[in-house]
Scaffold this motif. Sequence first.
Motif: not given
Length: 313
Positions: A90-92, A251-254, A260-263
């Motif tokens: 699904v993620l791919l 770190r980048l998502a937060i 970035d909730e997806w990450a």
Amino acid sequence: MASLIVPDSIPSVAQDIEQLHKAFSGWGTNEDLIISILAHRNAEQRKHIRQAYAEAYGEDLLHSLEKELSSDFERIVLLWTLEPAERDAVLLNESTKRWTSSSQVILEIACTRSSHALLSAKQAYHARFKKSLEEDVASLITGDFRKLLVPLVSTYRYEGPEVSTTLAKREAKILHEHISAKEYNHDEIIRILTTRSKTQLFATFNHYNNEFGNAITKDLKADADDDFLKTLRSVIKCLVTPEKYFEKVLRLAINKTGTDEWALTRVVATRVEVDMNVIKEEYYRRNTVQLDHAIKADTSGDYENMLVALIGA
């Protein structure tokens, strides 16, 4: 290494599905009950719960969850409930529709899964989407990225402990020659990164560092804005130090403007049963903040509660 907390004594599958069905009944949904069950069952237990739920109530548990939940909480619960190979498929597939992060997710799954897990994900992709992962990657991605990513998703790496020092020295030299010449898309670089075992690559990168005085990832920072070089560095991190790769993704998502909730969801859902405790240690070493504290400061509600429960806080 896994952060999942499964109680020593858990209810029967029949009791779990009854409680889940009860969580969907009446006025409103009992999100806390859903979290208390699903966030504390391992992959095999969740598989049995899903099978038993379908037999008892005539509906896939995923469909019941989709009807009752919403937003980021729905996404983390649905991803978590999927079997690992199905989740990766699904993620791919999602990543092929998200041009800004397609390469990242594809290489992430290709390089951090075992050979068997990657094969299982490709089989699940084939069954679910009626085409091959290689087919989609080749048709949707172009240029140097296609040249790198197609063999990455096609590989079946050796996973034993054997390492050839002679080979490591020779291929470290090959890598250095082409990187020094700025031939970053050279067939030999791609061959080495997409075929060698992770233990062999670790030895090769160590020889590169010892012989030429720089880590290979540092030499691949010659042009910090080059997206293909960033991808090569990510491939290397995923292959030999996945905890550092995933720490950076978190770190980048937060820390970015707007989470970035997806990450964030992807990393938590896929690493909880693998190496989340190691990632948590790396996150604290790098940021001097506990990961659960960072998540609590940046998310809220049922989504926050599910994430925190999964990472074992």
